[in-house]
Scaffold this motif. Sequence first.
Motif, PDB file in Angstrom:
ATOM      1  N   HIS A 568      10.583  44.633 103.595  1.00  0.00           N
ATOM      2  CA  HIS A 568      10.353  46.037 103.235  1.00  0.00           C
ATOM      3  C   HIS A 568       8.867  46.398 103.232  1.00  0.00           C
ATOM      4  O   HIS A 568       8.504  47.507 102.823  1.00  0.00           O
ATOM      5  CB  HIS A 568      11.002  46.316 101.885  1.00  0.00           C
ATOM      6  CG  HIS A 568      12.461  45.977 101.882  1.00  0.00           C
ATOM      7  ND1 HIS A 568      13.393  46.728 102.553  1.00  0.00           N
ATOM      8  CD2 HIS A 568      13.138  44.924 101.350  1.00  0.00           C
ATOM      9  CE1 HIS A 568      14.588  46.172 102.406  1.00  0.00           C
ATOM     10  NE2 HIS A 568      14.458  45.087 101.688  1.00  0.00           N
ATOM     11  N   ILE A 720      12.301  48.632  96.926  1.00  0.00           N
ATOM     12  CA  ILE A 720      13.042  48.699  98.188  1.00  0.00           C
ATOM     13  C   ILE A 720      13.475  50.130  98.481  1.00  0.00           C
ATOM     14  O   ILE A 720      13.389  50.598  99.623  1.00  0.00           O
ATOM     15  CB  ILE A 720      14.250  47.743  98.137  1.00  0.00           C
ATOM     16  CG1 ILE A 720      13.770  46.283  98.055  1.00  0.00           C
ATOM     17  CG2 ILE A 720      15.147  47.935  99.367  1.00  0.00           C
ATOM     18  CD1 ILE A 720      14.881  45.285  97.792  1.00  0.00           C
ATOM     19  N   SER A 724      12.124  52.071 101.816  1.00  0.00           N
ATOM     20  CA  SER A 724      13.123  52.271 102.874  1.00  0.00           C
ATOM     21  C   SER A 724      13.719  53.669 102.827  1.00  0.00           C
ATOM     22  O   SER A 724      13.347  54.543 103.604  1.00  0.00           O
ATOM     23  CB  SER A 724      14.217  51.198 102.768  1.00  0.00           C
ATOM     24  OG  SER A 724      14.890  51.253 101.498  1.00  0.00           O
ATOM     25  N   ALA A 728      12.420  57.231 104.467  1.00  0.00           N
ATOM     26  CA  ALA A 728      13.223  57.775 105.562  1.00  0.00           C
ATOM     27  C   ALA A 728      13.582  59.229 105.296  1.00  0.00           C
ATOM     28  O   ALA A 728      13.530  60.077 106.201  1.00  0.00           O
ATOM     29  CB  ALA A 728      14.486  56.938 105.751  1.00  0.00           C
ATOM     30  N   GLU A 798      12.407  48.603 115.708  1.00  0.00           N
ATOM     31  CA  GLU A 798      12.715  48.936 114.314  1.00  0.00           C
ATOM     32  C   GLU A 798      13.806  48.016 113.763  1.00  0.00           C
ATOM     33  O   GLU A 798      14.734  47.637 114.468  1.00  0.00           O
ATOM     34  CB  GLU A 798      13.204  50.392 114.234  1.00  0.00           C
ATOM     35  CG  GLU A 798      13.119  50.989 112.852  1.00  0.00           C
ATOM     36  CD  GLU A 798      11.716  51.451 112.526  1.00  0.00           C
ATOM     37  OE1 GLU A 798      10.954  50.633 111.979  1.00  0.00           O
ATOM     38  OE2 GLU A 798      11.379  52.611 112.826  1.00  0.00           O
ATOM     39  N   TYR A 800      16.473  47.951 110.543  1.00  0.00           N
ATOM     40  CA  TYR A 800      17.017  48.914 109.596  1.00  0.00           C
ATOM     41  C   TYR A 800      17.569  48.243 108.346  1.00  0.00           C
ATOM     42  O   TYR A 800      17.828  47.033 108.309  1.00  0.00           O
ATOM     43  CB  TYR A 800      18.102  49.754 110.281  1.00  0.00           C
ATOM     44  CG  TYR A 800      17.548  50.587 111.405  1.00  0.00           C
ATOM     45  CD1 TYR A 800      16.975  51.830 111.163  1.00  0.00           C
ATOM     46  CD2 TYR A 800      17.550  50.113 112.715  1.00  0.00           C
ATOM     47  CE1 TYR A 800      16.438  52.594 112.189  1.00  0.00           C
ATOM     48  CE2 TYR A 800      17.014  50.861 113.751  1.00  0.00           C
ATOM     49  CZ  TYR A 800      16.453  52.100 113.480  1.00  0.00           C
ATOM     50  OH  TYR A 800      15.907  52.840 114.494  1.00  0.00           O
ATOM     51  N   LEU A 801      17.744  49.058 107.318  1.00  0.00           N
ATOM     52  CA  LEU A 801      18.275  48.587 106.043  1.00  0.00           C
ATOM     53  C   LEU A 801      19.603  47.865 106.280  1.00  0.00           C
ATOM     54  O   LEU A 801      20.476  48.376 106.977  1.00  0.00           O
ATOM     55  CB  LEU A 801      18.468  49.775 105.097  1.00  0.00           C
ATOM     56  CG  LEU A 801      18.666  49.449 103.613  1.00  0.00           C
ATOM     57  CD1 LEU A 801      17.428  48.792 103.029  1.00  0.00           C
ATOM     58  CD2 LEU A 801      18.995  50.739 102.843  1.00  0.00           C
ATOM     59  N   ILE A 869      17.510  54.442 108.419  1.00  0.00           N
ATOM     60  CA  ILE A 869      16.653  54.009 107.317  1.00  0.00           C
ATOM     61  C   ILE A 869      16.000  52.686 107.691  1.00  0.00           C
ATOM     62  O   ILE A 869      16.609  51.614 107.552  1.00  0.00           O
ATOM     63  CB  ILE A 869      17.460  53.838 106.013  1.00  0.00           C
ATOM     64  CG1 ILE A 869      18.190  55.121 105.634  1.00  0.00           C
ATOM     65  CG2 ILE A 869      16.543  53.400 104.874  1.00  0.00           C
ATOM     66  CD1 ILE A 869      19.099  54.971 104.419  1.00  0.00           C
ATOM     67  N   PRO A 870      14.782  52.694 108.215  1.00  0.00           N
ATOM     68  CA  PRO A 870      14.093  51.431 108.453  1.00  0.00           C
ATOM     69  C   PRO A 870      13.878  50.682 107.138  1.00  0.00           C
ATOM     70  O   PRO A 870      13.817  51.283 106.061  1.00  0.00           O
ATOM     71  CB  PRO A 870      12.753  51.859 109.068  1.00  0.00           C
ATOM     72  CG  PRO A 870      13.013  53.223 109.617  1.00  0.00           C
ATOM     73  CD  PRO A 870      13.999  53.849 108.677  1.00  0.00           C
ATOM     74  N   ASN A 871      13.753  49.384 107.233  1.00  0.00           N
ATOM     75  CA  ASN A 871      13.514  48.571 106.048  1.00  0.00           C
ATOM     76  C   ASN A 871      12.228  48.948 105.336  1.00  0.00           C
ATOM     77  O   ASN A 871      12.110  48.730 104.120  1.00  0.00           O
ATOM     78  CB  ASN A 871      13.432  47.088 106.439  1.00  0.00           C
ATOM     79  CG  ASN A 871      14.778  46.393 106.400  1.00  0.00           C
ATOM     80  OD1 ASN A 871      15.628  46.730 105.573  1.00  0.00           O
ATOM     81  ND2 ASN A 871      14.972  45.436 107.286  1.00  0.00           N
ATOM     82  N   SER A 872      11.270  49.477 106.066  1.00  0.00           N
ATOM     83  CA  SER A 872       9.927  49.624 105.502  1.00  0.00           C
ATOM     84  C   SER A 872       9.285  50.936 105.914  1.00  0.00           C
ATOM     85  O   SER A 872       9.786  51.651 106.784  1.00  0.00           O
ATOM     86  CB  SER A 872       9.043  48.459 105.981  1.00  0.00           C
ATOM     87  OG  SER A 872       8.962  48.460 107.400  1.00  0.00           O
ATOM     88  N   SER A 874       7.192  52.165 108.078  1.00  0.00           N
ATOM     89  CA  SER A 874       6.708  51.579 109.326  1.00  0.00           C
ATOM     90  C   SER A 874       6.056  52.575 110.259  1.00  0.00           C
ATOM     91  O   SER A 874       5.581  52.214 111.325  1.00  0.00           O
ATOM     92  CB  SER A 874       7.870  50.884 110.058  1.00  0.00           C
ATOM     93  OG  SER A 874       8.922  51.796 110.304  1.00  0.00           O
TER      94      SER A 874
END
Length: 875
Positions: A568, A720, A724, A728, A798, A800-801, A869-872, A874
């Motif tokens: 994340h 998190i 994330s 987003a 990318e 994602y979550l 929803i990307p993890n981070s 970014s």
Amino acid sequence: MADVDVDRRKRMKVHDSKVKGALVLTNHHSLTAITDELVFGRKVSVQLISADYSESTGMGLRGKLGKETHLKNWLRLEGDSTFELDFDSEDEIGVPGAFLIINRHHKEFYLKTLTLTHVPNVGQLHFICNSWVYPEEHYNNRYRVFFSNQTYLPGRTPEGLRHYREEELEELRGNGTGKREEWDRIYDYDVYNDLSEPEQGSEMVRPIFGGTIDRPYPRRCRTGRPPSKTGEIYPNMESRIGIFESLNIYVPKDERFSDLKMKDVYAYGVKLVSQGLLPGFESLIDKIKDLAVGTLENVLKHKFESMSSNTFNEFSSFEEVLKLYQGGLTIPKSSFLEGIREKIPFEFFRELWRSDGEHLLKFPVPQVIKEDNSAWRTDEEFGRELLAGICPVVIRRLQEFPPTSTLDRMKFGNQNSTITEDHIKDHLDGYSVWEALKNNRLFILDHHDPLMPYLRGINETTTKTYATRTICFLKNNGTLKPVAIELSLPHPDGDEAGVISTVHTPASDGAKGTIWLLAKAYANVNDSGYHQLVCHWLQTHATIEPFIIATNRQLSVLHPIHKLLHPHFRDTMNINALSRQTLICAGGLLEKTVFPDKYALAMSSNMYKKWDFTKQALPADLIDRGVAVEDPNSPHGVRLLIEDYPFAVDGLEIWSAIKSWVKDYVFIYYKNDEEIQNDSELKAWWDEVRTKGHGDLKHEPWWPMMRTRDELIQSCTTIIWVASALHAAVNFGQYPYGGYLPNRPAMSRRLLPEEGTDDYVELAEYPEKAFLKTVTPQLQSILGISLIEILSRHSADEVYLGERDTLEWTADEQAVKAFEKFGASLRKVEQKIDAMNRDGTLRNRTGPAQMPYTLLYPSSGIGLTGRGIPNSVSI
């Protein structure tokens, strides 16, 4: 005796079976050229480190080292190069827990993984490295150490690995001195003292943010660059690098973008410059004789200063704005671009195509006008976007009428609202104001107090705007209806005299109808700036960076919480560094595309004073804004007072899925609260987050003590969520909603005309022209649209979550199963979102614009999708 011989033969057989290794390097520009030398020149050596057996050294106990081995048998695969390794088993070391690698070549390489096979009693063992390995002279000990994908709390670390675990953290912390170089892996803190260029004059000077009570701010990554050349006048300001060195601004090398993402960044930069900036340079081309890079930088700065020029025409109608997306607006071909192409010292203008294959010089149609290009003008769509738009995190329940101000009366006089019951009583569907308050029917978008302290200065620039309060009524069909917008200006007699305000109510015809449309535009201008500077930049990008720094400094890669949080944090430090260099700096793109101009970061800093980590948790945020109440019988522990609130409805599903995953994970490693309290690394991590990373707020009473599993679960869930889902929700809708400028203008250039003037007559006779003369001009519109298109895109790499970039991220089967459960729960959330978006009774899900709310839909493809929803953080 026979049994002894059998045992002996078995042991000999094990020793004869060598441990095999496959070392994977990711291909990049220099790897192909050096591959043969890596193999045949014996330039890279590897030694396994035992997790089972230790040996005494002058530095204490360390894991027993296996014999040194070198790379062989290069096998090139698509995107990667794999090298075979054989490890002698004459000196049995048991199960390896780490390995040591030395790079004696003069070039760095990116080490992806090492996989061991034929490991006695284990079989296969994975080492997830994902790190740059530089030549040995760049490391104090001349080697790098990488650990297997096992997970250990500090007190349970195998004895042979303890030294290496502590040594790695010491290296990552550094000593807090010196200029950071590209090969450094040091994570350290600094204040925001790198936003100014005092050499260019006082207009390019901004305050230092962080380190003082008046201007608090989260910490950023320290680069160690020397002070600016005007050190005698501004001794604490850090020097800056040139605009074409921006992509090389220091962050620890492992935090830098991948080659694939860097290609996208190059291409996005080309589009931003070619569409947003270079067309305007055509009027300057005859004056430019020297196309050297240094001169180009000055031209860029000069162009920023000339944005109010008449190089571009005004938009005269909404139809003309639509030509931006239909390919009909003439943007002159730039000989300037061609002239400088070969003079740029790196591939800034050579990457003309992005990884998603889309041509650079086209504006896609924003989703908000894709189905209906006039729906944005309706009051219902205006209200819907407060609940399901790009900034759905500011709307609050109105709990007193009229609204009051919290600004200091000694400094700002009476700032309370002038909205009266007479203004709104005919718009409340039969309710009195008191009944509407009692029945939770009134809500407010209040940008008055955050903006008013800076408004006088802001209006001395090219911006002319108001501080706004917008009151909305919740109708029986679940939609929000704006019923009054208050526009306030500082009193001409001085701040202490308070404000002068006008109140505007819904109208649809003539001059009054245009004024109502403009009042909504002024409210959106406020909301756009607040969104970009506070909800987006401050509350996601800036506040997360200290957690990243502290995690790398205090939590070993072997620590379970490091493994939990690390995905994340991907790319965040790099995008933040680029933002300081090009967006939020003095004269940067953000100052030129949102209304607060040079007061942008000052307003952001002022709002940080009110930042509360515990209220970044979604349920706490909803309760704090009065749009939800606690309800132990609800699946999420809260009950929404606006049932059809897409951001909150989808967000609570995502929040609960994250929290369930974090709880399952934490419970694997911590059996009770005492184990939390005995975790030395966890304690150091949380202390540093509070006292250094967010040191300006370290004395706030709301910080969790981090003494229980519940506190750890809630804190990690919040981190998190912010990195994330929250990011987003406030980022990837920027182009879908704001790509059509009339819907989300980022600045205004004039105040409302007074009755009896020609401008007032124009409101009735030429409403579109009057509207467009008030909001963002054409050149800045193109620049702003180009910028938010970049910010709204998903890159090709990318993650994602609910996803990881490698299946072997941990060796713990329980953790893997818990993560699979998390992914399954997110897929169920997607199904729920699809079903709700098809439900015609939920009017805020799509609204008049017929634009389904998908910003919290977990998965996405590449590019401009308005979902995912990307993890981070970014981008």
